[in-house]
Design a protein around this motif. Structure first.
Motif, PDB file in Angstrom:
ATOM      1  N   ARG A  71       0.830  -1.207   0.000  1.00 50.87           N
ATOM      2  CA  ARG A  71       0.000   0.000   0.000  1.00 50.87           C
ATOM      3  C   ARG A  71       0.863   1.256   0.000  1.00 50.87           C
ATOM      4  NH1 ARG A  71      -2.584  -1.422   4.711  1.00 50.87           N
ATOM      5  NH2 ARG A  71      -3.402  -3.447   4.252  1.00 50.87           N
TER       6      ARG A  71
ATOM      7  N   LEU B 193       2.473   1.686  -3.436  1.00 51.58           N
ATOM      8  CA  LEU B 193       1.498   2.187  -4.410  1.00 51.58           C
ATOM      9  C   LEU B 193       1.191   3.664  -4.180  1.00 51.58           C
ATOM     10  CD1 LEU B 193      -0.962  -0.832  -4.639  1.00 51.58           C
ATOM     11  CD2 LEU B 193       0.673  -0.059  -6.371  1.00 51.58           C
ATOM     12  N   LYS B 194       1.135   4.062  -2.924  1.00 56.22           N
ATOM     13  CA  LYS B 194       0.880   5.467  -2.602  1.00 56.22           C
ATOM     14  C   LYS B 194       2.043   6.337  -3.087  1.00 56.22           C
ATOM     15  CE  LYS B 194      -0.273   8.460   1.284  1.00 56.22           C
ATOM     16  NZ  LYS B 194      -0.492   8.535   2.731  1.00 56.22           N
TER      17      LYS B 194
ATOM     18  N   SER C 101       3.166  14.477 -13.494  1.00 58.19           N
ATOM     19  CA  SER C 101       2.090  15.084 -14.262  1.00 58.19           C
ATOM     20  C   SER C 101       2.114  16.608 -14.101  1.00 58.19           C
ATOM     21  CB  SER C 101       0.741  14.527 -13.813  1.00 58.19           C
ATOM     22  OG  SER C 101      -0.308  15.156 -14.487  1.00 58.19           O
TER      23      SER C 101
ATOM     24  N   ASP D  60       1.909   6.604  -6.823  1.00 57.14           N
ATOM     25  CA  ASP D  60       0.843   7.534  -7.203  1.00 57.14           C
ATOM     26  C   ASP D  60       1.300   8.983  -7.023  1.00 57.14           C
ATOM     27  OD1 ASP D  60      -1.865   8.132  -8.019  1.00 57.14           O
ATOM     28  OD2 ASP D  60      -2.237   8.704  -5.928  1.00 57.14           O
ATOM     29  N   GLU D  61       1.966   9.275  -5.910  1.00 58.52           N
ATOM     30  CA  GLU D  61       2.476  10.624  -5.670  1.00 58.52           C
ATOM     31  C   GLU D  61       3.532  10.992  -6.709  1.00 58.52           C
ATOM     32  OE1 GLU D  61       3.848  10.798  -1.639  1.00 58.52           O
ATOM     33  OE2 GLU D  61       1.838  10.507  -0.815  1.00 58.52           O
TER      34      GLU D  61
ATOM     35  N   TYR E 145       3.732   9.887  -9.810  1.00 59.52           N
ATOM     36  CA  TYR E 145       3.074  10.181 -11.079  1.00 59.52           C
ATOM     37  C   TYR E 145       2.327  11.506 -11.048  1.00 59.52           C
ATOM     38  CZ  TYR E 145       4.352   5.864 -13.355  1.00 59.52           C
ATOM     39  OH  TYR E 145       5.072   4.867 -13.941  1.00 59.52           O
ATOM     40  N   LYS E 146       1.764  11.867  -9.902  1.00 58.67           N
ATOM     41  CA  LYS E 146       1.129  13.177  -9.779  1.00 58.67           C
ATOM     42  C   LYS E 146       2.167  14.286  -9.930  1.00 58.67           C
ATOM     43  CE  LYS E 146      -2.773  11.827  -6.868  1.00 58.67           C
ATOM     44  NZ  LYS E 146      -3.342  11.887  -5.510  1.00 58.67           N
TER      45      LYS E 146
END
Length: 85
Positions: free
Chosen positions: A33, A36-37, A47, A40-41, A43-44
């Motif tokens: 978890r 994955l977090k 982005s 995700d951060e 990729y943000k």
């Protein structure tokens, strides 16, 4: 006597191994978890950086287009002045 000790240690070992396996499973889920977090951060963040780069590129293109237009006007003005001479 020896068989009693062996018969007692065997099930206790299995219980301890099952508890440790359960602990490792929960720990790996927690790590998954967290990983994955973090992904995700990441990729943000990427982005946001990509969006900022796109905005910069767009503004640069706009500036180049405006400068081209300004140069075109100046060249036309100079040509018009040469024709009037």
């Amino acid at each position: 006597m020896i068989w009693t000790i062996i018969n007692t240690i065997g099930p206790l070992t299995v219980i301890v191994l099952c508890l440790y396996s359960n602990y490792l499973q929960k720990k790996s889920q927690s790590i998954s978890r967290q990983t994955l977090k973090e992904i995700d951060e990441y990729y943000k963040t990427m982005s946001n950086a990509f969006n900022a780069q796109t905005k910069f590129n767009d503004s640069t293109v706009n500036n180049i287009e405006r400068h081209e237009e300004a140069i075109r006007i100046i060249v036309n003005y100079i040509k018009a002045g040469e024709n009037n001479v």
